[in-house]
Write a protein that holds these residues in place. Structure first.
Motif, PDB file in Angstrom:
ATOM      1  N   ARG A  21       0.846  -1.280  -0.090  1.00  0.00           N
ATOM      2  CA  ARG A  21      -0.063  -0.111  -0.025  1.00  0.00           C
ATOM      3  C   ARG A  21       1.081   1.137   0.031  1.00  0.00           C
ATOM      4  N   ASP A  22       0.213   2.247  -0.558  1.00  0.00           N
ATOM      5  CA  ASP A  22       1.160   3.591  -0.564  1.00  0.00           C
ATOM      6  C   ASP A  22       0.129   4.635  -0.433  1.00  0.00           C
ATOM      7  N   ALA A  23       0.594   5.574   0.204  1.00  0.00           N
ATOM      8  CA  ALA A  23      -0.133   6.886   0.551  1.00  0.00           C
ATOM      9  C   ALA A  23       0.638   8.288   0.141  1.00  0.00           C
ATOM     10  N   TRP A  41      -4.566   7.535   1.012  1.00  0.00           N
ATOM     11  CA  TRP A  41      -4.287   6.266   0.434  1.00  0.00           C
ATOM     12  C   TRP A  41      -4.512   6.152  -0.960  1.00  0.00           C
ATOM     13  N   SER A  42      -3.462   5.842  -1.975  1.00  0.00           N
ATOM     14  CA  SER A  42      -3.743   5.728  -3.193  1.00  0.00           C
ATOM     15  C   SER A  42      -4.673   4.752  -3.657  1.00  0.00           C
ATOM     16  N   ASP A  43      -5.075   3.590  -3.165  1.00  0.00           N
ATOM     17  CA  ASP A  43      -5.775   2.493  -3.370  1.00  0.00           C
ATOM     18  C   ASP A  43      -7.272   2.913  -3.004  1.00  0.00           C
ATOM     19  N   GLY A  69      -8.916   7.940  -5.289  1.00  0.00           N
ATOM     20  CA  GLY A  69      -9.501   6.917  -6.049  1.00  0.00           C
ATOM     21  C   GLY A  69      -8.172   6.443  -6.930  1.00  0.00           C
ATOM     22  N   GLY A  70      -6.947   7.154  -6.517  1.00  0.00           N
ATOM     23  CA  GLY A  70      -5.925   6.802  -7.178  1.00  0.00           C
ATOM     24  C   GLY A  70      -5.050   7.223  -8.405  1.00  0.00           C
ATOM     25  N   SER A  71      -5.946   7.935  -9.208  1.00  0.00           N
ATOM     26  CA  SER A  71      -5.707   8.598 -10.513  1.00  0.00           C
ATOM     27  C   SER A  71      -4.568   9.844 -10.211  1.00  0.00           C
ATOM     28  N   ARG A  72      -3.741   9.909 -11.187  1.00  0.00           N
ATOM     29  CA  ARG A  72      -3.049  11.136 -11.142  1.00  0.00           C
ATOM     30  C   ARG A  72      -3.374  12.074 -12.066  1.00  0.00           C
TER      31      ARG A  72
END
Length: 72
Positions: A21-23, A41-43, A69-72
């Motif tokens: 996991r990453d944040a 949190w990216s996920d 939601g994790g999109s950049r």
């Protein structure tokens, strides 16, 4: 452990082969950069206060902000 706003916190899975996991670190309340950190949190996009354990690390490379939601 020391971090700055905008860096990435990485937490490995505690199960063999599990997900990492990453944040994005969105807040560092202490001037010396010590935990806890406000993270996104990216996920999941969930934001909260996080106290990293000894297996976590900070990726000090610059990363663009992560949207919920994790999109950049």
């Amino acid at each position: 452990m020391h971090a700055r706003k905008g860096e990435r916190l990485v937490v490995p899975s505690r199960t063999l082969g599990g997900p990492v996991r990453d944040a994005e670190i969105i807040g560092v309340p202490h001037d010396d950069g010590s935990p806890p950190y406000r993270v996104r949190w990216s996920d999941t996009g969930h934001e909260g206060l996080f106290f990293p354990g000894p297996d976590a690390w900070v990726d000090h490379e610059e990363h663009p902000p992560t949207a919920p939601g994790g999109s950049r």
